[in-house]
Design an enzyme around this catalytic site. Structure first.
Site, PDB file in Angstrom:
ATOM      1  N   SER A   2      -2.916   9.829   7.510  1.00  0.00           N
ATOM      2  CA  SER A   2      -2.812   9.945   6.073  1.00  0.00           C
ATOM      3  C   SER A   2      -4.111  10.319   5.366  1.00  0.00           C
ATOM      4  O   SER A   2      -4.084  10.702   4.200  1.00  0.00           O
ATOM      5  CB  SER A   2      -2.308   8.609   5.520  1.00  0.00           C
ATOM      6  OG  SER A   2      -3.226   7.579   5.820  1.00  0.00           O
ATOM      7  N   LYS A  61     -11.383   8.193   0.344  1.00  0.00           N
ATOM      8  CA  LYS A  61      -9.922   8.212   0.314  1.00  0.00           C
ATOM      9  C   LYS A  61      -9.456   7.365  -0.874  1.00  0.00           C
ATOM     10  O   LYS A  61      -9.998   6.279  -1.134  1.00  0.00           O
ATOM     11  CB  LYS A  61      -9.397   7.629   1.626  1.00  0.00           C
ATOM     12  CG  LYS A  61      -7.889   7.686   1.794  1.00  0.00           C
ATOM     13  CD  LYS A  61      -7.495   7.164   3.174  1.00  0.00           C
ATOM     14  CE  LYS A  61      -6.001   7.259   3.434  1.00  0.00           C
ATOM     15  NZ  LYS A  61      -5.644   6.766   4.782  1.00  0.00           N
ATOM     16  N   SER A 101      -4.668   7.172  11.162  1.00  0.00           N
ATOM     17  CA  SER A 101      -4.911   8.000   9.976  1.00  0.00           C
ATOM     18  C   SER A 101      -6.334   8.493   9.766  1.00  0.00           C
ATOM     19  O   SER A 101      -6.573   9.291   8.857  1.00  0.00           O
ATOM     20  CB  SER A 101      -4.463   7.264   8.724  1.00  0.00           C
ATOM     21  OG  SER A 101      -3.074   7.392   8.590  1.00  0.00           O
TER      22      SER A 101
HETATM   23  N1  GLN Z   1       1.084   7.844  10.551  1.00  0.00           N
HETATM   24  C1  GLN Z   1       1.136   6.415  10.660  1.00  0.00           C
HETATM   25  C2  GLN Z   1       2.069   5.862   9.597  1.00  0.00           C
HETATM   26  O1  GLN Z   1       2.684   6.628   8.971  1.00  0.00           O
HETATM   27  C3  GLN Z   1      -0.247   5.837  10.513  1.00  0.00           C
HETATM   28  C4  GLN Z   1      -0.742   5.864   9.132  1.00  0.00           C
HETATM   29  C5  GLN Z   1      -2.107   5.278   8.979  1.00  0.00           C
HETATM   30  O2  GLN Z   1      -2.852   5.125   9.930  1.00  0.00           O
HETATM   31  N2  GLN Z   1      -2.424   4.940   7.744  1.00  0.00           N
HETATM   32  O3  GLN Z   1       2.207   4.701   9.402  1.00  0.00           O
END
Ligand code: GLN
Length: 511
Positions: A171, A96, A195
């Site tokens: 994400s 990532k 994420s």
């Molecule tokens: N979807 C959550 C957010 O927008 C979690 C994102 C993540 O785990 N990086 O913060």
């Protein structure tokens, strides 16, 4: 319901060289490499060819590292020939793009870091390189990991290989899409509120959020430092255990790193069945907590039914299902959306045009700051910075930030007390299967709700895995298994037993 038939099960035909080298697991790659049926260079080229042929449809990669990959593959072949291979020698993977890589552009999915090339990397990347893994490229993501659909990427959205009109989750959507499409056998992602687990669930693969502090965050660009963890996305539970075994451990450069021994997670996945005939009750004596708040009326009925079938299968494996309640689940979401933005507002202050990446000139330094941040950040990141600034501002800090910290303690205690009476907690990873691109983009709260079942684990610092548990309307569904802090062995044991019993082999058609 008994588990359905394998979907497009890959076969390795007579000569593996002519066979489909995609969709191999890490362990399959390793045995083909060690038995010299395929070379690391061949495996790498196969992966690169698939990315070149298919990624214009998926958008999983922000950068491919072709030259580096071939150099690493050649080194791997030398090691293999000399009989010095490690657990990942010659195995392609993706990272990532929020995980720093020395000399390799690391954008965090943001325009503000479009040209940023780190001068250091953390132990996680060092350790994969030392093992001989081959870096294919850096994957697409929501900007600074804020999002649940990958649509908040500063560049372009990643898509779900099961249906390219749908999101792969976020994400870590690029990492999930790359593994699900068979581009690479594994990828690393990060999980701040879901994420890793959510995109793994929505693309039909396994993904682990380790206990907070289990994996060093040194070299990980900070989103919300008290919540972020790096973890694997893989085709099988055992492969996730293999990766976690390598990347977990104490690191003095991360002040929140846990100084605790790393157990053999692969052995935990195999359970006692590793040495014996498969047991009919591999989970005898295990208590599985089923929180009623993870099955609300708003849960997609097809998801609910697939997850209920998975729970039945756990019971068939000998587990005892125990109804539990985690009443703070609903407020955990609100708590997360105060704590995470507050940390964002502080962590992202460093992107000011002076030290990193983009700089938009202005007539004085203040105008330069303004213009840089206005041009460099996308709308979701700006929303989070504003939310955080508000929650921390004089006059509101007690009502919002301090209150959220109190709720955080509540959520933690609730899990602590639940884990007094159950070994793991199981439910759906996400309330719906993959949604369509654009479906939730204009409604931030609808997007935030996609993580309702995953983010409590980050608030509490506990561990969790998402394992594929079937299809709803031809789209994958994830089963989330949560364990207590440093309870990865139990989590892996249950996940491994479920995976063997269910024998899903989910693979999107056409990839
Ligand atoms: N979807 C959550 C957010 O927008 C979690 C994102 C993540 O785990 N990086 O913060």
């Amino acid at each position: 319901m008994t588990p359905g038939p394998a979907v497009c099960c890959p076969t390795l035909g007579g000569s593996p060289l002519n066979a489909d080298l995609a969709h191999l697991t890490i362990s399959e790659c390793r045995s083909l490499l060690d038995s010299k049926q395929v070379s690391a260079v061949e495996l790498t080229r196969a992966s690169q060819d698939r990315v070149a042929a298919g990624d214009s449809r998926l958008g999983a990669f922000l950068l491919v590292t072709d030259d580096l990959a071939l150099a690493q593959a050649k080194d791997a072949d030398v090691r293999i020939a000399a009989g010095r291979s490690g657990a990942l020698t010659g195995v392609p993977y993706a990272l990532k793009d929020i995980i720093s890589t020395t000399g390799i552009r690391t954008t965090c999915g943001s325009r503000i870091l479009e040209t940023y090339v780190p001068v250091y990397q953390g132990p996680v990347v060092d350790c994969l390189s030392r093992e001989g893994a081959v870096l294919i490229g850096k994957t697409n993501m929501d900007e600074f990991a804020m999002g649940s659909s990958n649509e908040h990427s500063g560049f372009f959205p990643a898509r779900n290989p099961w249906d390219t009109d749908r999101v792969p989750g976020g994400s870590s959507g690029g990492s999930a899409a790359a593994v699900a499409a068979g581009f690479v056998p594994f990828a690393l992602g990060t999980d701040t509120g879901g994420s890793i687990r959510q995109p793994a669930g929505l693309t039909g693969i396994a993904g682990v959020k380790p206990t907070y502090g289990r994996v060093s965050r040194f070299g990980l660009v900070a989103f919300a430092s008290s919540l972020d963890q790096i973890g694997p996305l893989t085709r099988t539970v055992e492969d996730s255990a293999t990766i976690l075994n390598l990347i977990a451990g104490y690191d003095t450069r991360d002040s929140t790193s846990l100084n605790a021994p790393v157990p053999d997670y692969v052995a935990a996945v195999r359970g006692s069945e590793g040495n014996k005939e498969p047991s009919t009750a591999p989970l005898a004596g295990i208590r599985v907590g089923v929180p009623r708040e993870y099955f609300p009326d708003t849960l997609d009925p097809d998801v609910a039914s697939v997850v209920r079938d998975a729970l039945d299968l756990l019971a068939t494996c000998g587990a005892e299902l125990v109804d539990i309640s985690l009443p703070s689940t609903e407020v955990a979401l609100a708590c997360y959306y105060i704590i995470a933005p507050s940390e964002v507002m502080s962590n992202l202050a460093r992107y000011d045009g002076v030290r990193f990446g983009l700089r938009a000139e202005g007539s004085d330094v203040w105008e330069m700051f303004d213009r840089t941040r206005e041009a460099g950040f996308g709308p979701e990141v700006k929303r989070r910075i504003l939310l955080g600034a508000f929650a921390l501002s004089k006059g509101y800090v007690d009502a919002y930030y301090v209150k959220a910290l109190q709720v955080r303690t509540l959520v933690k205690r609730e899990f602590e007390s639940a884990f007094q009476s159950v070994d793991v907690i199981v439910g759906p990873t996400s309330p719906t299967p993959a949604f369509r691109l654009g479906e939730k983009l204009e409604d931030p709260v609808a997007m935030y709700l996609a993580d309702a079942f995953t983010l409590p684990a980050n608030i509490a610092g506990i561990c969790g895995i998402s394992v594929p548990c079937g299809l709803a309307r031809d789209l994958p569904v994830g089963l989330q298994i949560l364990g207590p802090p440093l309870g990865e062995e139990m989590m892996f044991r249950v996940a491994g037993a479920y995976e063997r019993a269910a024998a899903w082999n989910l693979r999107p058609a056409g990839w």
